[in-house]
Write a protein that holds these residues in place. Structure first.
Motif, PDB file in Angstrom:
ATOM      1  N   ASP A  16     -22.306 -40.013 -10.922  1.00 13.90           N
ATOM      2  CA  ASP A  16     -21.691 -38.272  -9.576  1.00 13.90           C
ATOM      3  C   ASP A  16     -20.391 -38.361  -9.326  1.00 13.90           C
ATOM      4  O   ASP A  16     -19.668 -39.915  -9.503  1.00 13.90           O
ATOM      5  CB  ASP A  16     -22.481 -39.296  -8.597  1.00 13.90           C
ATOM      6  CG  ASP A  16     -22.334 -37.970  -7.192  1.00 13.90           C
ATOM      7  OD1 ASP A  16     -21.131 -37.616  -6.748  1.00 13.90           O
ATOM      8  OD2 ASP A  16     -23.325 -37.463  -6.649  1.00 13.90           O
ATOM      9  N   PRO A  17     -20.096 -37.130  -9.706  1.00 14.85           N
ATOM     10  CA  PRO A  17     -18.169 -36.829 -10.031  1.00 14.85           C
ATOM     11  C   PRO A  17     -18.433 -37.639  -8.068  1.00 14.85           C
ATOM     12  O   PRO A  17     -16.619 -38.121  -8.378  1.00 14.85           O
ATOM     13  CB  PRO A  17     -18.451 -35.606  -9.721  1.00 14.85           C
ATOM     14  CG  PRO A  17     -20.070 -35.110  -9.998  1.00 14.85           C
ATOM     15  CD  PRO A  17     -20.928 -35.659 -10.246  1.00 14.85           C
ATOM     16  N   ALA A  18     -18.689 -37.521  -7.394  1.00 18.46           N
ATOM     17  CA  ALA A  18     -17.453 -38.545  -6.567  1.00 18.46           C
ATOM     18  C   ALA A  18     -17.876 -39.305  -5.929  1.00 18.46           C
ATOM     19  O   ALA A  18     -16.947 -40.532  -5.535  1.00 18.46           O
ATOM     20  CB  ALA A  18     -18.822 -38.310  -5.005  1.00 18.46           C
ATOM     21  N   THR A  19     -18.070 -40.353  -7.502  1.00 19.50           N
ATOM     22  CA  THR A  19     -18.128 -42.050  -7.832  1.00 19.50           C
ATOM     23  C   THR A  19     -16.436 -41.983  -7.208  1.00 19.50           C
ATOM     24  O   THR A  19     -16.417 -41.234  -8.485  1.00 19.50           O
ATOM     25  CB  THR A  19     -19.366 -42.050  -9.203  1.00 19.50           C
ATOM     26  OG1 THR A  19     -20.067 -42.012  -9.185  1.00 19.50           O
ATOM     27  CG2 THR A  19     -18.170 -44.069  -9.228  1.00 19.50           C
ATOM     28  N   PRO A  20     -16.415 -43.634  -7.439  1.00 22.32           N
ATOM     29  CA  PRO A  20     -15.046 -43.467  -7.365  1.00 22.32           C
ATOM     30  C   PRO A  20     -14.584 -44.031  -8.646  1.00 22.32           C
ATOM     31  O   PRO A  20     -15.700 -45.404  -9.510  1.00 22.32           O
ATOM     32  CB  PRO A  20     -14.926 -44.799  -6.314  1.00 22.32           C
ATOM     33  CG  PRO A  20     -15.841 -45.036  -5.086  1.00 22.32           C
ATOM     34  CD  PRO A  20     -16.808 -43.917  -6.425  1.00 22.32           C
ATOM     35  N   ILE A  21     -13.211 -44.233  -9.451  1.00 18.62           N
ATOM     36  CA  ILE A  21     -12.902 -44.126 -10.875  1.00 18.62           C
ATOM     37  C   ILE A  21     -12.670 -45.851 -10.449  1.00 18.62           C
ATOM     38  O   ILE A  21     -13.490 -46.635 -11.793  1.00 18.62           O
ATOM     39  CB  ILE A  21     -11.234 -43.886 -10.704  1.00 18.62           C
ATOM     40  CG1 ILE A  21     -11.563 -43.055 -10.461  1.00 18.62           C
ATOM     41  CG2 ILE A  21     -10.964 -44.764 -12.259  1.00 18.62           C
ATOM     42  CD1 ILE A  21     -10.344 -41.947 -11.208  1.00 18.62           C
ATOM     43  N   LEU A  22     -13.157 -46.620 -10.024  1.00 20.94           N
ATOM     44  CA  LEU A  22     -13.624 -48.112 -10.334  1.00 20.94           C
ATOM     45  C   LEU A  22     -14.515 -48.674 -10.839  1.00 20.94           C
ATOM     46  O   LEU A  22     -14.930 -49.338 -11.643  1.00 20.94           O
ATOM     47  CB  LEU A  22     -13.209 -48.579  -8.496  1.00 20.94           C
ATOM     48  CG  LEU A  22     -13.331 -50.542  -8.529  1.00 20.94           C
ATOM     49  CD1 LEU A  22     -12.438 -50.929  -9.152  1.00 20.94           C
ATOM     50  CD2 LEU A  22     -13.518 -51.058  -6.780  1.00 20.94           C
ATOM     51  N   TRP A  23     -15.324 -47.968  -9.932  1.00 18.89           N
ATOM     52  CA  TRP A  23     -16.990 -48.339 -10.328  1.00 18.89           C
ATOM     53  C   TRP A  23     -17.442 -47.745 -11.661  1.00 18.89           C
ATOM     54  O   TRP A  23     -18.394 -48.415 -12.161  1.00 18.89           O
ATOM     55  CB  TRP A  23     -18.052 -48.274  -9.270  1.00 18.89           C
ATOM     56  CG  TRP A  23     -17.958 -48.581  -7.873  1.00 18.89           C
ATOM     57  CD1 TRP A  23     -17.147 -48.163  -7.083  1.00 18.89           C
ATOM     58  CD2 TRP A  23     -16.971 -49.812  -7.707  1.00 18.89           C
ATOM     59  NE1 TRP A  23     -16.905 -49.023  -5.687  1.00 18.89           N
ATOM     60  CE2 TRP A  23     -16.922 -50.093  -6.389  1.00 18.89           C
ATOM     61  CE3 TRP A  23     -17.757 -50.786  -8.481  1.00 18.89           C
ATOM     62  CZ2 TRP A  23     -16.846 -51.592  -5.703  1.00 18.89           C
ATOM     63  CZ3 TRP A  23     -17.608 -51.756  -7.964  1.00 18.89           C
ATOM     64  CH2 TRP A  23     -16.514 -52.535  -6.660  1.00 18.89           C
ATOM     65  N   ALA A  24     -16.432 -46.904 -12.239  1.00 18.12           N
ATOM     66  CA  ALA A  24     -16.380 -46.154 -12.894  1.00 18.12           C
ATOM     67  C   ALA A  24     -16.319 -47.123 -14.721  1.00 18.12           C
ATOM     68  O   ALA A  24     -17.083 -47.691 -15.718  1.00 18.12           O
ATOM     69  CB  ALA A  24     -16.489 -44.724 -13.580  1.00 18.12           C
ATOM     70  N   LEU A  25     -15.139 -47.690 -14.082  1.00 17.53           N
ATOM     71  CA  LEU A  25     -14.646 -48.305 -15.106  1.00 17.53           C
ATOM     72  C   LEU A  25     -15.039 -49.784 -15.275  1.00 17.53           C
ATOM     73  O   LEU A  25     -15.731 -50.079 -16.038  1.00 17.53           O
ATOM     74  CB  LEU A  25     -13.107 -48.829 -13.937  1.00 17.53           C
ATOM     75  CG  LEU A  25     -12.063 -47.459 -14.845  1.00 17.53           C
ATOM     76  CD1 LEU A  25     -11.016 -47.860 -13.884  1.00 17.53           C
ATOM     77  CD2 LEU A  25     -11.404 -47.226 -16.017  1.00 17.53           C
ATOM     78  N   ARG A  26     -15.816 -50.455 -13.654  1.00 17.59           N
ATOM     79  CA  ARG A  26     -15.973 -51.973 -13.447  1.00 17.59           C
ATOM     80  C   ARG A  26     -17.343 -51.752 -14.326  1.00 17.59           C
ATOM     81  O   ARG A  26     -17.702 -52.430 -14.906  1.00 17.59           O
ATOM     82  CB  ARG A  26     -15.880 -52.715 -12.784  1.00 17.59           C
ATOM     83  CG  ARG A  26     -14.493 -52.539 -12.184  1.00 17.59           C
ATOM     84  CD  ARG A  26     -14.557 -53.435 -11.132  1.00 17.59           C
ATOM     85  NE  ARG A  26     -15.232 -54.845 -10.865  1.00 17.59           N
ATOM     86  CZ  ARG A  26     -14.910 -56.177 -11.358  1.00 17.59           C
ATOM     87  NH1 ARG A  26     -13.397 -56.044 -11.959  1.00 17.59           N
ATOM     88  NH2 ARG A  26     -16.094 -56.840 -11.404  1.00 17.59           N
TER      89      ARG A  26
END
Length: 157
Positions: A16-26
């Motif tokens: 989701d575009p609202a997902t924090p960058i942190l969770w996309a990375l991890r």
């Protein structure tokens, strides 16, 4: 789908575009060097660079990173970045880490700070403290962090 450029590589992530960058990375890209601390952008453990600026990835949505460059501790620690390499070497020299949990965020903030200085500038203690004030160290190694940042600046001068 969101397009991200992380450490110079393009990635398409199904989040989701609202997902924090942190969770996309991890969670999506498996890059676990960036840590989750507070989830409210207060502790700095999640610090990454967005177009060279230190940001809190726990509160910045991936939509803000589209078309921009994300740099993580993985890229800084590998040594190709001269400033990051100097910071990492100073961290080791000054034995900064105790538990180590906050260190990736600390190093990312220090690297962005030193990159922002005019070449050859030796920052004052107050400038280092101000630049690093958004990063909490639960072990209290602030004197060693300050010394490492100053040492890295001297190395780069």
């Amino acid at each position: 789908m969101v397009q991200l450029v992380v450490n110079g590589r393009e990635h398409t992530v199904d989040v989701d575009p609202a997902t924090p960058i942190l969770w996309a990375l991890r969670d999506t890209l498996g890059m676990t060097g960036t840590k989750f601390g507070c989830g409210a952008a207060l502790c700095g453990a999640c610090t990454v660079h967005l177009d060279g600026e230190a940001i809190r990835s726990c509160s910045t949505p991936v939509s803000e990173a589209e078309g921009r460059k994300i740099t993580t501790i993985e890229a800084v620690a590998e040594g190709a970045d001269g400033i990051g390499a100097a910071v990492h070497a100073a961290w080791v020299k000054h034995d900064v880490a105790q538990c180590g949990y906050c260190q990736s965020g600390q190093i990312m903030s220090a690297t962005a700070f030193l990159r922002s200085l005019p070449g050859g500038t030796q920052p004052a203690v107050a400038d280092i403290d101000a630049a690093m004030s958004g990063n909490i160290c639960r072990c209290g190694t602030y004197a060693r962090i300050r010394a490492a940042v100053a040492d890295a600046a001297s190395t780069l001068a």
